[in-house]
Design an enzyme around this catalytic site. Structure first.
Site, PDB file in Angstrom:
ATOM      1  CB  ALA A  15      -0.432   0.250   1.038  1.00 12.66           C
ATOM      2  CG  PHE A 119      16.675  16.266  -6.450  1.00  9.33           C
ATOM      3  CD1 PHE A 119      16.030  16.920  -6.161  1.00  9.33           C
ATOM      4  CD2 PHE A 119      16.797  14.868  -5.921  1.00  9.33           C
ATOM      5  CE1 PHE A 119      15.431  16.659  -4.655  1.00  9.33           C
ATOM      6  CE2 PHE A 119      16.892  13.903  -4.798  1.00  9.33           C
ATOM      7  CZ  PHE A 119      15.960  14.926  -4.038  1.00  9.33           C
ATOM      8  CG  ASP A 221       7.625  -8.905   2.585  1.00  2.25           C
ATOM      9  OD1 ASP A 221       9.088 -10.101   3.351  1.00  2.25           O
ATOM     10  OD2 ASP A 221       7.196  -8.147   2.988  1.00  2.25           O
ATOM     11  CD  GLN A 240      20.589   5.804  -5.757  1.00  2.10           C
ATOM     12  OE1 GLN A 240      19.395   6.597  -5.295  1.00  2.10           O
ATOM     13  NE2 GLN A 240      20.264   5.984  -6.777  1.00  2.10           N
ATOM     14  CG  LEU A 252      16.584   9.964   2.362  1.00  2.11           C
ATOM     15  CD1 LEU A 252      18.514   9.742   2.359  1.00  2.11           C
ATOM     16  CD2 LEU A 252      15.789  10.152   1.991  1.00  2.11           C
ATOM     17  CD  GLU A 255      20.584  13.495  -5.414  1.00  7.47           C
ATOM     18  OE1 GLU A 255      20.015  14.383  -6.551  1.00  7.47           O
ATOM     19  OE2 GLU A 255      20.869  12.496  -4.577  1.00  7.47           O
ATOM     20  NE  ARG A 286      20.088   9.977  -4.709  1.00  5.52           N
ATOM     21  CZ  ARG A 286      18.293  10.058  -3.980  1.00  5.52           C
ATOM     22  NH1 ARG A 286      18.098   8.790  -4.069  1.00  5.52           N
ATOM     23  NH2 ARG A 286      17.682  11.209  -4.084  1.00  5.52           N
ATOM     24  CG  HIS A 353      18.532   5.470  -0.872  1.00  2.00           C
ATOM     25  ND1 HIS A 353      17.455   5.752   0.433  1.00  2.00           N
ATOM     26  CD2 HIS A 353      17.780   6.508  -1.779  1.00  2.00           C
ATOM     27  CE1 HIS A 353      16.358   6.793   0.021  1.00  2.00           C
ATOM     28  NE2 HIS A 353      17.034   6.969  -1.229  1.00  2.00           N
TER      29      HIS A 353
END
Length: 590
Positions: A15, A119, A221, A240, A252, A255, A286, A353
Site C-alpha cells: 500500500a 536534484f 517480500d 544505490q 536519510l 538530496e 548519487r 538506499h
C-alpha cells in the site's frame, strides 16, 4: 490448518505509492479491488521520501521531457531500457498534475505554480547545467503523496486488508498467477486471495544490508515470493548507496538539501566534489557522489576521530530557507546527529538506499519471464524492474516510477480483467500446501538458529562484501557466506510461538524473503566483471577501451537470476526508444 478464501477482480500487495496509485485506477473503474498491507497504508515506506518527484513542467526555467530522458539514460549508465525511460519521462507531467488534482499539497512559486528544485543528475539541454525539475512539498514529499493517494482510495471504496502479511504467490497449472496466500498478523488466520489480476507493489529490500535508510518493513517480500514461484529477478547486483545518511544512524538526509545549496566538505573544509564532478559538483549522480565521499574517507580526509564521515554544510543558507524548505531535515539533524544545521554541518556517510533491480516487467507493468508475459501478474515500484533506473537511479525518479507504473499497471490490469471469463479457475492444492508446510516447519522447529542472529549475519556479510566498492575476492567470499547463511535460514526457530501479534513469526517469514534477495544480489554481482553505475569493481580498471571500467561489448545486458540452482541468464538492454532517437553510448561524466 483451515484456509479461508476471498475473491476479487484485482489484488494488490503493498500500500505504498505504486500500489495505491494502481488501486485508484482499478477501484475508480468499478472493479472489486483489494490491497493487502502489513502496515497501515500511510505508514508504507513511500512516506519517508523527502526531496520531490521529477517532471519536466518547466515552472521555473525551460525544461523538456527529452532532456529528462537523456539524464535518466545517462544516470542509468546506459543499462536502462530506453523505451520504458521514454514512456516514464513523457508521462511525468501528466501524472504529477493528476496527483495535484487528487489534493497533493505541493509547495508553490510566487506565481502559484508547483515549486521545483534542482536534484542530482537532472540537467537542462542534454547535460549542460542543473535544472529545477523536482516537484516538492517541502522535504516531506512522499508523506504528502501517500496521504493524498490514500484519501483518493477511501473515496473510491478500495478494500484494505491492514496488518496482513502476504506469504506466497499462487500459480495455476498453466503458469498463470491466480492470487496470493496471506496471513492476518493479529490472529494468525491464513487466507487465499484469488483474483483475475495480481499486482506486487511491495517496495524494496534495503534491510539485506546492515546500514540502510530503509524502514524495518523493507524486507523484499514481493521479490522473495516471486523468486520462490520461479520468476527470475533482474539486475539485482545494482544497489544505490545514498550519499547522505546520518553518520551512525543511517537516517536519510534528502538530496534536496544539496538542491537548495548544501555543500559536502571534508575534514579541511574543502568542497571536494569540485574535483570529482567539476560541472555538477554536489549535484552529480548519487553513485558518483557516494564513491567520492568514500574515497575522501579512505584517503584520510574524512571527519571525526575515526575519519569515517564527511560534512553536509548548509550554514551559509538563510535560516528562513531551511525552516521553510527543509524543516524535517532540521528536525532529523537535531534528533539523530545532535546538531542544528542552521549553526553546524551535518555528519553524513553513504548508506544503502534503493534497489535498482527487481521483478522484470515491461512498461505496461506486466511481469516478464524468459518465455514472455506471465499471465495475470504485474509489478510496480521499487520491487519491479521496468528497467528505468538501470545501474543507478536519479533522485526523484523513484516517486515518478511509482506514479507512472502504478497507473500503467492498473490500466493493463483493467484491460486484462475485462477479457477474463466470470468464473475463476481452480487453484492447485499443492500451491496452498507449500505455504502451509513452510508455516508448519517454523512452528515445529526446535533448537534451530536464531532469526535475529541469522538476519544480522546476513546483513553484516552483505555490507562487507557488496558495498559501495566491490572487490573480486570479497565477492567470491560473500557468495560462499550467503549460501551458508541460507542453510541457517532454513533451520531458524521461532522462540515465541504465541499466535497473537507474533512478531517473531513475521520476522522469520520476512527472513525467508530477505535471503532470496541477498542470494540474487551477491551471485549476480560476483558474475558481473565490469564496473557500471552503482556496481564498481576494483578489478575493472579505467582504460580507453573501457571508460570507468565499463565494458559495453560484453556487459551491456541485463542479469536474470533464478532461484533454482542460483542460475544466471542474460537479456539485451533495449536501446531503441518509442518515438525519438536513442541516447548514444558515451563516457559518463558530470
Amino acid at each position: 490448518m483451515k484456509v479461508a478464501k476471498r475473491t476479487f477482480d484485482a489484488v494488490i500487495v503493498g500500500a505504498g505509492g505504486a500500489g495505491m496509485r494502481a488501486a485508484v485506477t482499478l477501484a475508480e473503474s468499478g472493479l472489486k479491488t483489494a490491497v493487502i498491507s502489513k502496515v497501515f497504508p500511510t505508514r508504507s515506506h513511500t512516506v519517508a521520501a523527502q526531496g520531490g518527484v521529477s517532471a519536466s513542467l518547466g515552472n521555473s526555467e525551460p525544461d523538456h521531457w527529452t532532456w529528462h530522458m537523456y539524464d535518466t539514460v545517462k544516470g542509468s549508465d546506459w543499462l536502462g531500457d530506453q523505451d520504458a525511460i521514454e514512456f516514464m519521462c513523457k508521462q511525468a507531467p501528466q501524472v504529477v498534475v493528476e496527483l495535484e488534482h487528487y489534493g497533493m499539497p505541493f509547495d508553490r512559486t510566487d506565481e502559484g505554480k508547483i515549486y521545483q528544485r534542482p536534484f542530482g543528475g537532472h540537467m537542462s539541454n542534454f547535460g549542460e547545467k542543473p535544472v529545477r525539475r523536482a516537484c516538492a512539498a517541502a522535504d516531506r514529499t512522499g508523506h504528502a503523496m501517500l496521504h493524498a493517494l490514500y484519501q483518493r482510495n477511501v473515496r473510491a471504496n478500495t478494500q484494505f486488508f491492514v496488518e496482513w502479511l502476504a506469504l506466497d504467490l499462487l500459480r495455476g497449472v498453466d503458469g498463470s498467477v491466480l492470487g496470493v496466500i496471506a496471513m492476518e498478523l493479529e490472529t494468525g488466520e491464513v487466507t487465499v486471495f484469488q483474483a483475475k489480476a495480481t499486482l506486487f507493489a511491495t517496495g524494496g529490500a534495503g534491510r539485506i544490508y546492515y546500514s540502510s535508510t530503509n524502514a524495518f518493513i523493507n524486507t523484499g517480500d514481493g521479490v522473495g515470493m516471486a523468486a520462490r514461484a520461479g520468476i527470475p529477478l533482474e539486475d539485482m547486483e545494482f544497489w544505490q548507496f545514498h550519499p547522505t545518511g546520518v553518520a551512525g544512524a543511517g537516517v536519510l538526509i534528502t538530496e534536496g538539501v544539496r538542491g537548495e545549496g548544501g555543500i559536502l566538505r571534508n575534514a579541511s573544509g574543502e568542497r571536494f566534489m569540485e574535483r570529482y564532478a567539476p560541472n555538477a559538483k554536489d549535484l552529480a549522480s548519487r553513485d558518483v557522489v557516494s564513491r567520492a565521499m568514500v574515497t575522501e574517507m579512505n584517503e584520510g580526509r574524512g571527519c571525526g576521530p575515526a575519519k569515517d564521515h564527511v560534512m553536509l554544510d548548509i550554514t551559509h543558507l538563510d535560516p528562513k530557507t531551511i525552516m521553510t524548505r527543509l524543516p524535517g531535515i532540521r528536525e532529523i539533524a537535531i534528533q539523530f546527529a545532535g546538531v542544528d544545521p542552521i549553526k553546524e554541518p551535518i555528519p553524513v556517510v553513504p548508506t544503502c538506499h534503493y534497489q535498482m533491480g527487481g521483478i522484470p516487467t515491461n512498461y505496461h507493468g506486466q511481469v516478464m519471464a524468459e518465455d514472455g508475459v506471465v499471465p495475470g501478474f504485474y509489478a510496480a515500484g521499487e520491487c519491479a524492474c521496468a528497467s528505468v533506473h538501470g545501474a543507478n537511479r536519479l533522485g526523484t525518479n523513484s516517486l515518478l516510477d511509482l506514479l507512472v507504473f502504478g497507473k500503467s499497471s492498473g490500466e493493463s490490469m483493467i484491460e486484462q480483467i475485462r477479457k477474463e471469463p466470470a468464473a475463476l479457475p481452480e487453484i492447485p492444492q499443492g500451491e496452498i500446501d507449500k505455504t502451509l508446510a513452510r508455516l508448519n516447519r517454523l512452528d515445529q522447529q526446535k533448537q534451530g538458529a536464531s532469526v535475529h542472529e541469522t538476519r544480522l549475519a546476513m546483513q553484516r556479510s552483505m555490507q562487507k562484501h557488496a558495498g559501495v566498492f566491490r572487490f573480486k575476492n570479497l565477492l567470491q567470499e560473500g557468495v560462499e557466506q550467503i549460501l551458508a547463511i541460507e542453510k541457517q535460514v532454513q533451520q531458524t526457530e521461532i522462540k515465541d510461538k504465541s499466535q497473537v501479534w507474533n512478531t517473531a513469526r513475521m520476522e522469520a517469514l520476512e527472513l525467508d524473503n530477505l535471503i532470496e534477495v541477498a542470494k540474487a544480489t551477491i551471485v549476480s554481482a560476483n558474475a558481473r566483471t565490469e564496473s557500471r553505475g552503482a556496481h564498481v569493481r576494483d578489478d575493472a580498471p579505467d582504460t580507453p577501451e573501457h571508460p570507468d571500467g565499463r565494458d559495453d561489448v560484453n556487459w551491456l545486458k541485463h542479469t536474470l537470476w533464478y532461484r533454482d540452482g542460483n542460475r544466471l541468464s542474460y537479456k539485451p538492454v533495449v536501446m531503441k526508444p518509442l518515438t525519438v532517437e536513442p541516447v548514444a553510448l558515451k563516457k559518463r561524466a558530470y
